[in-house]
Design a protein around this motif. Sequence first.
Motif, PDB file in Angstrom:
ATOM      1  N   THR A 131      27.135   7.276  -7.559  1.00  0.00           N
ATOM      2  CA  THR A 131      27.513   8.637  -7.976  1.00  0.00           C
ATOM      3  C   THR A 131      26.506   9.204  -8.978  1.00  0.00           C
ATOM      4  N   GLY A 132      25.254   8.744  -8.877  1.00  0.00           N
ATOM      5  CA  GLY A 132      24.199   9.212  -9.792  1.00  0.00           C
ATOM      6  C   GLY A 132      23.665  10.585  -9.380  1.00  0.00           C
ATOM      7  N   ASP A 133      22.481  10.920  -9.892  1.00  0.00           N
ATOM      8  CA  ASP A 133      21.898  12.257  -9.683  1.00  0.00           C
ATOM      9  C   ASP A 133      21.749  12.600  -8.207  1.00  0.00           C
ATOM     10  N   LEU A 134      21.100  11.692  -7.458  1.00  0.00           N
ATOM     11  CA  LEU A 134      20.838  12.014  -6.049  1.00  0.00           C
ATOM     12  C   LEU A 134      22.135  12.007  -5.250  1.00  0.00           C
ATOM     13  N   SER A 158      31.765   3.498  -5.275  1.00  0.00           N
ATOM     14  CA  SER A 158      31.273   3.340  -6.645  1.00  0.00           C
ATOM     15  C   SER A 158      31.726   2.006  -7.218  1.00  0.00           C
ATOM     16  N   ARG A 159      30.954   1.524  -8.215  1.00  0.00           N
ATOM     17  CA  ARG A 159      31.378   0.289  -8.896  1.00  0.00           C
ATOM     18  C   ARG A 159      32.644   0.558  -9.689  1.00  0.00           C
ATOM     19  N   ARG A 160      32.723   1.788 -10.194  1.00  0.00           N
ATOM     20  CA  ARG A 160      33.875   2.140 -11.044  1.00  0.00           C
ATOM     21  C   ARG A 160      34.558   3.375 -10.475  1.00  0.00           C
ATOM     22  N   SER A 162      36.285   2.178  -3.941  1.00  0.00           N
ATOM     23  CA  SER A 162      35.393   1.031  -4.148  1.00  0.00           C
ATOM     24  C   SER A 162      34.429   0.990  -2.971  1.00  0.00           C
ATOM     25  N   HIS A 163      33.332   0.251  -3.107  1.00  0.00           N
ATOM     26  CA  HIS A 163      32.349   0.198  -2.021  1.00  0.00           C
ATOM     27  C   HIS A 163      32.983  -0.278  -0.719  1.00  0.00           C
ATOM     28  N   GLU A 164      33.808  -1.328  -0.810  1.00  0.00           N
ATOM     29  CA  GLU A 164      34.400  -1.922   0.403  1.00  0.00           C
ATOM     30  C   GLU A 164      35.225  -0.895   1.153  1.00  0.00           C
ATOM     31  N   VAL A 183      17.467   5.836   0.626  1.00  0.00           N
ATOM     32  CA  VAL A 183      16.794   7.015   0.052  1.00  0.00           C
ATOM     33  C   VAL A 183      15.883   6.632  -1.109  1.00  0.00           C
ATOM     34  N   SER A 184      15.736   5.323  -1.322  1.00  0.00           N
ATOM     35  CA  SER A 184      15.121   4.874  -2.578  1.00  0.00           C
ATOM     36  C   SER A 184      13.606   5.063  -2.644  1.00  0.00           C
ATOM     37  N   ASN A 185      13.129   5.165  -3.861  1.00  0.00           N
ATOM     38  CA  ASN A 185      11.692   5.221  -4.161  1.00  0.00           C
ATOM     39  C   ASN A 185      11.372   4.186  -5.221  1.00  0.00           C
ATOM     40  N   PHE A 189      15.188  11.017   3.454  1.00  0.00           N
ATOM     41  CA  PHE A 189      15.532  11.836   2.275  1.00  0.00           C
ATOM     42  C   PHE A 189      14.832  11.415   0.984  1.00  0.00           C
ATOM     43  N   ASN A 190      14.007  10.344   1.015  1.00  0.00           N
ATOM     44  CA  ASN A 190      13.433   9.874  -0.253  1.00  0.00           C
ATOM     45  C   ASN A 190      12.363  10.828  -0.794  1.00  0.00           C
ATOM     46  N   THR A 191      11.818  11.714   0.085  1.00  0.00           N
ATOM     47  CA  THR A 191      10.761  12.609  -0.408  1.00  0.00           C
ATOM     48  C   THR A 191      11.331  13.874  -1.047  1.00  0.00           C
ATOM     49  N   LEU A 192      12.677  14.007  -1.020  1.00  0.00           N
ATOM     50  CA  LEU A 192      13.294  15.186  -1.651  1.00  0.00           C
ATOM     51  C   LEU A 192      13.851  14.796  -3.009  1.00  0.00           C
ATOM     52  N   SER A 193      13.766  15.702  -3.956  1.00  0.00           N
ATOM     53  CA  SER A 193      14.335  15.392  -5.269  1.00  0.00           C
ATOM     54  C   SER A 193      15.788  15.837  -5.284  1.00  0.00           C
TER      55      SER A 193
HETATM   56  P1  NAP Z   1      20.901   7.255 -10.882  1.00  0.00           P
HETATM   57  O1  NAP Z   1      21.211   8.621 -11.381  1.00  0.00           O
HETATM   58  O2  NAP Z   1      20.529   6.215 -11.886  1.00  0.00           O
HETATM   59  O3  NAP Z   1      22.162   6.743 -10.064  1.00  0.00           O
HETATM   60  C1  NAP Z   1      22.186   5.488  -9.460  1.00  0.00           C
HETATM   61  C2  NAP Z   1      23.629   5.104  -9.150  1.00  0.00           C
HETATM   62  O4  NAP Z   1      23.609   3.796  -8.648  1.00  0.00           O
HETATM   63  C3  NAP Z   1      24.505   5.055 -10.371  1.00  0.00           C
HETATM   64  O5  NAP Z   1      25.057   6.298 -10.667  1.00  0.00           O
HETATM   65  C4  NAP Z   1      25.533   4.029 -10.002  1.00  0.00           C
HETATM   66  O6  NAP Z   1      26.641   4.663  -9.349  1.00  0.00           O
HETATM   67  C5  NAP Z   1      24.823   3.149  -9.005  1.00  0.00           C
HETATM   68  N1  NAP Z   1      24.510   1.853  -9.644  1.00  0.00           N
HETATM   69  C6  NAP Z   1      23.866   1.657 -10.819  1.00  0.00           C
HETATM   70  N2  NAP Z   1      23.778   0.336 -11.077  1.00  0.00           N
HETATM   71  C7  NAP Z   1      24.351  -0.296 -10.048  1.00  0.00           C
HETATM   72  C8  NAP Z   1      24.582  -1.675  -9.744  1.00  0.00           C
HETATM   73  N3  NAP Z   1      24.180  -2.645 -10.555  1.00  0.00           N
HETATM   74  N4  NAP Z   1      25.237  -1.957  -8.604  1.00  0.00           N
HETATM   75  C9  NAP Z   1      25.649  -0.993  -7.774  1.00  0.00           C
HETATM   76  N5  NAP Z   1      25.468   0.341  -8.004  1.00  0.00           N
HETATM   77  C10 NAP Z   1      24.832   0.670  -9.128  1.00  0.00           C
HETATM   78  O7  NAP Z   1      19.774   7.283  -9.816  1.00  0.00           O
HETATM   79  P2  NAP Z   1      19.401   8.480  -8.804  1.00  0.00           P
HETATM   80  O8  NAP Z   1      18.443   9.356  -9.454  1.00  0.00           O
HETATM   81  O9  NAP Z   1      20.640   9.073  -8.246  1.00  0.00           O
HETATM   82  O10 NAP Z   1      18.630   7.663  -7.679  1.00  0.00           O
HETATM   83  C11 NAP Z   1      19.319   6.906  -6.710  1.00  0.00           C
HETATM   84  C12 NAP Z   1      18.343   6.463  -5.638  1.00  0.00           C
HETATM   85  O11 NAP Z   1      17.789   7.640  -5.033  1.00  0.00           O
HETATM   86  C13 NAP Z   1      17.145   5.677  -6.181  1.00  0.00           C
HETATM   87  O12 NAP Z   1      16.822   4.639  -5.291  1.00  0.00           O
HETATM   88  C14 NAP Z   1      16.037   6.699  -6.241  1.00  0.00           C
HETATM   89  O13 NAP Z   1      14.758   6.098  -6.064  1.00  0.00           O
HETATM   90  C15 NAP Z   1      16.368   7.589  -5.068  1.00  0.00           C
HETATM   91  N6  NAP Z   1      15.848   8.968  -5.211  1.00  0.00           N
HETATM   92  C16 NAP Z   1      16.193   9.714  -6.292  1.00  0.00           C
HETATM   93  C17 NAP Z   1      15.708  11.020  -6.390  1.00  0.00           C
HETATM   94  C18 NAP Z   1      16.073  11.912  -7.563  1.00  0.00           C
HETATM   95  O14 NAP Z   1      15.577  13.056  -7.636  1.00  0.00           O
HETATM   96  N7  NAP Z   1      16.931  11.461  -8.492  1.00  0.00           N
HETATM   97  C19 NAP Z   1      14.875  11.532  -5.386  1.00  0.00           C
HETATM   98  C20 NAP Z   1      14.574  10.750  -4.280  1.00  0.00           C
HETATM   99  C21 NAP Z   1      15.069   9.449  -4.208  1.00  0.00           C
HETATM  100  P3  NAP Z   1      28.156   4.169  -9.611  1.00  0.00           P
HETATM  101  O15 NAP Z   1      28.306   4.112 -11.093  1.00  0.00           O
HETATM  102  O16 NAP Z   1      28.970   5.197  -8.945  1.00  0.00           O
HETATM  103  O17 NAP Z   1      28.276   2.816  -8.959  1.00  0.00           O
END
Ligand code: NAP
Length: 472
Positions: free
Chosen positions: A31-34, A53-55, A70-72, A108-110, A138-142
């Motif tokens: 539930t992070g930024d992306l 989500s974990r929580r 939950s993830h499951e 989607v990871s980078n 989708f990894n090339t989009l912010s």
């Molecule tokens: P983020 O804001 O840090 O969010 C990551 C989410 O992952 C957290 O909100 C958390 O969600 C979950 N998480 C964290 N630790 C974890 C763990 N130990 N086990 C399981 N889940 C965990 O990161 P983000 O910016 O959204 O980026 C997520 C992915 O998208 C990354 O791989 C990044 O490279 C890729 N990406 C991001 C952008 C961007 O603009 N932000 C652009 C392109 C690609 P819960 O608390 O809900 O579990």
Amino acid sequence: MSEEVKQESVSLYPVSAPATLKEEEVCIFGTGDLGRSLGQRLLQSGYRLVYGSRRPHSCGPIPSGAQVQSHEIAAQSTSLVFVCVHREHYDFLGTLAPQLRGKVLVDVSNNLKKNMYPEANAEYLQRLVPGAHVVKAFNTLSAWALQNGPSDANRQVYLCGNSPEAKQAVAEIATKLGFTVLDRGSLCAARELEDFPLQLFPEWRMPMRLTIGLTAFFFFYLLIRDVIYTYVDQKKDNSFRIMVSLANKVFPIVSLILLALCYLPGVIAGFLQLYRGTKYKRFPDWLDRWMLCRKQLGLIALALASLHVLYTLIIPIRYYVRFRLAQNTISQIKDNKTSPFDTTMAWRTDSYYSIGILGFGLYLLLGISSLPSVSNALSWREFSFIQSKLGYLTLLFCTFHTYLYGWDKFLRISSYKWYTPPGYMLCLVVPTLVLVLKLLLILPCVDKSLTRIRQGWEKTDPENDGKKSLLT
Ligand code: NAP
């Protein structure tokens, strides 16, 4: 066997049934930024959304209309899961392998830098969950671009994966969100896709380095000739000339060289094809790379030419120029003599300005026609006419403008301070060379041979390996 295939198969969204697709539920892990931005767009496009989500009870804010589980539990409800979690935290996905079997996992990871890990993140994910169909997308989009929707600069979604059905499922979602999909092949391409966001203006790097190098060289060259020489020779402080005079010499000099460098690879390629007698042999890598950055070279050259125009426009309001004019007038009055009107000088300066203006006008036309919105409206023939024929004409005008500027100074010994030629003389070398080589290429007999080669004619006949005469 057929049961196994069925179990592993991916539920496809039939193109003919978009209504059912609208109601399809998708899942986002994280539930992070992306995760939030992507979720918001999915909801806006009519998808039902569940977060894993974990929580689930204490996660951050999520878009209204989405559920959190939950993830499951979240994974069970959908056939497609976006993994919006950093690669470092993928371990938990291994334990979910049974629940994710047969599902589409969108990676989607980078990474923060290139070659951080021995394998691409998507390949690692596929290894962790072998029963799933991993698609890198989708990894090339912010997150910002996703939230604001597709714009011209952020319209493309690159994807790759081993399952065509899984890729199609992801491609349909991307299309529904308003993006254009570019399939880059199997999951082996994941590393390339993961490297995309790490690149900083890759195609501008060489032209920028060249521009900086040439600018620095000519700045110091002219500093020595125009400022240091005058100080040493006449004990006169000319350092104020750095701000306008030097700048107004360095910019057009570098601009003209860069413009010539846009056309030099084309003539080199022409001579190479003539020498090899075929167009089917690859050009050397350096020539390929050079040709690919011609647009950037041209745009930088145009920017520098525009600066030259602006600097020239302020000449009449410069203190130094007004002072010299007044001094000249006063000394003529004092000496009670007037200098006669010099028709040659009038012709020379007018021609110099006029050719310069025409050259700059064509320069602008070249720049405008390279804008995607304009070039898209032109046919290939129209585009190549402007970029090639008008391009060479621009080079000819700008080179002629510089020759007119030099006029008879080429022959004056006083021009060669400390035995060095003026900057504009040095900068004429490359454009003159390009124009002479081009002139050779358009000689009727040479042009005929080159046209034949470009139409597919080869010096060596592949059938009987016999040599054919090029000019017959
Ligand atoms: P983020 O804001 O840090 O969010 C990551 C989410 O992952 C957290 O909100 C958390 O969600 C979950 N998480 C964290 N630790 C974890 C763990 N130990 N086990 C399981 N889940 C965990 O990161 P983000 O910016 O959204 O980026 C997520 C992915 O998208 C990354 O791989 C990044 O490279 C890729 N990406 C991001 C952008 C961007 O603009 N932000 C652009 C392109 C690609 P819960 O608390 O809900 O579990």
